[in-house]
Design a protein around this motif. Sequence first.
Motif, PDB file in Angstrom:
ATOM      1  N   GLN A 381       0.820  -1.213   0.000  1.00 29.97           N
ATOM      2  CA  GLN A 381       0.000   0.000   0.000  1.00 29.97           C
ATOM      3  C   GLN A 381       0.855   1.266   0.000  1.00 29.97           C
ATOM      4  OE1 GLN A 381      -2.387  -0.513   3.514  1.00 29.97           O
ATOM      5  NE2 GLN A 381      -3.720  -2.047   2.571  1.00 29.97           N
ATOM      6  N   GLU A 383       3.708   4.213  -1.097  1.00 29.34           N
ATOM      7  CA  GLU A 383       4.007   5.001  -2.285  1.00 29.34           C
ATOM      8  C   GLU A 383       5.208   4.428  -3.028  1.00 29.34           C
ATOM      9  OE1 GLU A 383       3.949   7.848  -5.255  1.00 29.34           O
ATOM     10  OE2 GLU A 383       2.400   7.222  -3.824  1.00 29.34           O
ATOM     11  N   ARG A 386       3.991   1.607  -5.185  1.00 30.04           N
ATOM     12  CA  ARG A 386       3.213   2.120  -6.308  1.00 30.04           C
ATOM     13  C   ARG A 386       4.127   2.725  -7.367  1.00 30.04           C
ATOM     14  NH1 ARG A 386       1.973   5.946  -9.069  1.00 30.04           N
ATOM     15  NH2 ARG A 386       3.412   7.273  -7.918  1.00 30.04           N
ATOM     16  N   TYR A 390       4.296   0.833 -10.955  1.00 26.05           N
ATOM     17  CA  TYR A 390       3.498   1.420 -12.027  1.00 26.05           C
ATOM     18  C   TYR A 390       4.231   2.504 -12.810  1.00 26.05           C
ATOM     19  CZ  TYR A 390      -0.146  -1.116  -9.612  1.00 26.05           C
ATOM     20  OH  TYR A 390      -0.880  -2.109  -9.037  1.00 26.05           O
TER      21      TYR A 390
END
Length: 787
Positions: A381, A383, A386, A390
């Motif tokens: 979860q 940053e 992420r 991505y």
Amino acid sequence: MLKKLFAKEKVKQRKTNNSKQGFKKYIIGFWSLFLLGVFSVFLIFVLASFGVFGSMPTFEILENPQTNLATEVFSSDGETLGKYYLRDNRTPVPYKDLPKHLIDALIATEDERFYDHSGIDARGTLRAVFYMGKKGGASTISQQLSRQLFVGVRSKNKWEAITQKIKEWVIATRLERNYTKEEIIAMYFNIYDFGYNADGIRSASRIYFGKEPDSLNIQESAMLVGMFKNSSLYNPMRNPEGVTNRRNVVLSQMYKNGYLTAKEKDSLQAVPLDIDFHPESHREGIATYFREYLRDWLKDWTDKNPKPEGGKYDIYLDGLRVFTTIDSRMQKYAEEAVNEHMKRLQAEFFVQNTKKRNPTAPFTDIEPSEVQGILERAIKQSERWRHMKYDLKKEDKEIRASFDKKTKMSIFSWEGEIDTIMTPLDSIRYYKHYLRAGMMSMEPQTGHVKAWVGGVNYKHFQYDQVKQGARQAGSTFKPFVYATAIDQLHKSPCDSLPDILHCIEAHKYGNEEPWCPKNSDGKYSAKMMTLKYALANSVNSITAQLMDQVGPEPVANLVKKLGVEAEILPVPSIALGTPDITVYEMVGAYGTFANQGVYVKPVMVTRIEDKNGTILYEYIPETKDVLSKEVAYTTVKLMEGVTEGGSGTRLRHTYGKNRTEYKEIITGYPYEFTNPIAGKTGTTQNQSDGWFMGMVPNLVTGVWVGGEDRATHFKTITYGQGASMALPIWALYMKKCYADNDLNVSEGEFEEPEILSIKVDCEKVDEGNEEGEVEEEFEEEELNIDF
């Protein structure tokens, strides 16, 4: 003889004629060169104006030079809460708002003959050429402005630098034709970058001195003008000695030009810089969590409200002015209250969660094997995960490995940031130790939100616990059950029910087993108990009986009408606060009770203007009648019992029997409020959530405290109940508000309706609870029943 004389005279005449012709040639040559030079200069200017040396601004652009203007957010009391910008933190200031000594300092230092030239200072230019710039440059304020607006940074290439200078001259003369001297000065002050996001004089004044430009004194003005020479070199945060010297040069120039006396100059030069640094960034300053919520609100608004010509407003460039309901004083008091209490509460949490006392710290009442699961969820979860997955398109294995590599980082502590080296996984584990908080304060009659604190530190904890963080409501949900019973059954706070185990039959809701909630201590007095006493002390058996009498569906419907957007399943267990609700929703719902049964949707923005002051948006209140005045007032009188003899009694008296237990974490207790206060504490299973909802007639405030994970909590209810975790923040906040007489926070009675058929004046709630510290606690099976 005559022939000889005539010949000599003729030779002499020829020489004279030759001499005259030679002189005439020199004269002609001089004027030819002069005219050629003038023509060349004229030609250069003409060529420059046609864009031969690079593009030039059009007349339209000169009339409306494009500068990036930050959107500014104002509090209800006229203070700037913050700004939105990408690169330029700029808010223009008109000439009339610039102090005279600031303008005098600029003229004396940068352009002594500013009012006498038309963009180019001929004397200054000749001096610069003759002395090769050793006695100062020749750039006028108009030229410097043209470079700032249209030319850009001086090139290191000599030919490009020359052409840039020519363009500056041309643009400077055009600016002088298009604008007054006063407008040019204002533009110059507003365009300059003073460093540290201080774009323009207003930002510079606020950031370096914590004041508006019109409040600057002479030496402060001189320092800022001195920075025009080179704001990177002469920056007070990096080079205070050099800045002091440069400021004193400006003061000397002011003396030289007659703006100061010798005595004033000498006195001011001896004064220290006295910097009052107030950095302006998205992660610093006041109301950071609110400003981040507002940013998303504004983006949504701009999507739905295009410009008249069809374009889209840009909150980072268009200089919008956003007027909010937040009161900067109340916001400050709210943040102070949260920080004061959370610092002390966290210290106690660290004491109780050492590895020796709790092997699974900071998590309590879980198996060691469950800890890794919590941390792995946090990794995915984060940053970092992420971004790598991505944005950088990394494989999961590589991403997971990066969490075990040590790196430099700054981490939060209540004593200040700590620079350290640790793995990202260790930092996740470290931050899991910290308790979080959310707080919102609202005027119930208008819905105006006065304070919004989404956490303890936005830079390190960016999840907003006011609007994003929905958590179990605990006993703060019980007033909704009582209000439904008052509305449907005309119940009175003085009505009584027996304190006995009460089971709601299974067949009513299709469950296999009956629902039999226990009291927090597992005991039942079997005595008759008033509703006022039962609510004040969170007696679950009474709440269960009321739920059985009215049914869960009317309660769920009421909660929806009170503005709670979360899905509320119509099942009996909601009586004990199992639904997840945000602080924002709870404050709006409780505001209905204080506002005589009328729900007013919380509002944060009252008006939006463009940079020219044209109104783009004005809010329209959203209200609806939910309860009668009588039902709302009766519910308020019920909740007054919480602070008169229930779990909120510590707001009133010195200490209960447990004074030694509480003195470590509640410095400043007792609070000794004497005015009417309606409220409700709330605590969820295992002390995972602590709530306090407190109301006076014109202010409703909700506070939640807990860990990021439900497994992060105090071991016992002594510290883990809402009265210990959340109520002190409310009390500290209200003390500060009452101390500020300008806020006019009510200390009077709640308004009684003209028609009141329900009995509300019961005897004071004091029997059976000497300490006033009883609080609810769930059993595991109560929350896991599937209705």
